[in-house]
Design a protein around this motif. Structure first.
Motif: not given
Length: 285
Positions: A175-204
């Motif tokens: 559905t379009g969730f994927g890897v993003v870089h939450p700190l562009p220009g600050i820490a370009d090597s940091v990446s996060l897969n936004t798909a993990i927000t679904l199980p953490i949010g809904v099930e928790t």
């Protein structure tokens, strides 16, 4: 301050036993009565018993106000032979009018009836009350009761966690969730897969709302909201797993637009329900 246990047991105590301890609770400045939530928290009791205890405290407070303002002492707290301070509040009891004396002819002999025998009080033999095994009134030994083990729940939750996590992450990828870089220009090597927000949010949120619903320590509005939102969260979680497995089995590489729309709204919905439930839990009834 927690009320002492009754007879050495840890079972819920009656309101008459909790009332002296409730009178001694320290209250903030300007507050004359404790809240129902505090009574439930201090004495580990449910909402019905807390309401009854609060009603008893409120009645005592009103009696004290009457005594301070009008000098009036309630009848149940006044000696039997002492009238109230206000004569208008007291009246002598009025009995029935005396009957006229019967006219007895002079020739008739005077007959004196025998005095009625004094009533004999019935003899009541003490009856020993025996409670069923496991009932709160059943006497127990001095050993504390052990709680049921909870580690089997962890063992049962591990495979469910793996399946639910993989299903939500897979559905997020469709559905379009994927890897993003939450700190562009600050820490370009940091990446996060936004798909993990679904199980953490809904099930928790579903697990937390289920706990609030079954705890019995929250106001009625919070308990009702937690009940229906927990059921809804679990149903949404099940539908998400079904949708992912059906799409994968059918060979879909991207989800239809309506599934993408619903899945995209889940983080916002979870945020709103979580904030609402947090406010309702802390609400003072």
């Amino acid at each position: 301050m927690t009320a002492p246990a009754i007879n050495g047991t840890r079972y819920p105590q009656p309101v008459d036993e909790l009332l002296p301890a409730a009178r001694k609770l320290e209250l903030p400045e300007g507050q004359v009565l404790p809240s129902r939530n505090r009574l439930m928290r201090e004495f580990r009791i449910g909402a019905p018993k807390a309401d009854e205890l609060l009603a008893r405290l409120r009645e005592e407070h009103l009696r004290r106000q009457l005594a301070e303002q009008f000098g009036y002492t309630p009848p149940d707290e006044r000696p039997a032979d002492e009238p109230p301070a206000d004569p208008w509040l007291y009246a002598e009891p009025i009995g029935p009018d005396p009957l006229p004396a019967p006219v007895v002819p002079e020739s008739a002999p005077l007959v004196v009836p025998d005095p009625a025998p004094a009533p004999v009080a019935p003899v009541v033999e003490p009856v020993e009350q025996v409670a069923a095994p496991g009932h709160p009134g059943t006497p127990t030994d001095d050993k504390p009761r052990r709680r049921a083990a909870v580690w089997p729940v962890v063992l049962l939750a591990l495979p469910a966690f793996v399946a639910i996590w993989s299903g939500w992450v897979g559905l997020g990828g469709l559905t379009g969730f994927g890897v993003v870089h939450p700190l562009p220009g600050i820490a370009d090597s940091v990446s996060l897969n936004t798909a993990i927000t679904l199980p953490i949010g809904v099930e928790t949120y579903g697990a937390y709302a289920l706990y609030v619903w079954l705890s019995g320590r929250v106001p009625d509005r919070a308990r009702t909201f937690a009940k229906w939102s927990a059921i809804g969260s679990l149903v949404v979680g099940a539908l998400g797993q079904v949708a992912y497995h059906l799409l994968v089995a059918a060979g879909w590489t991207s989800a239809p637009w309506w599934i993408t729309t619903l899945v995209s709204c889940l983080p916002v919905a979870v945020l709103g329900m979580g904030a609402a439930l947090a406010h309702l839990v802390r609400e003072d009834a």
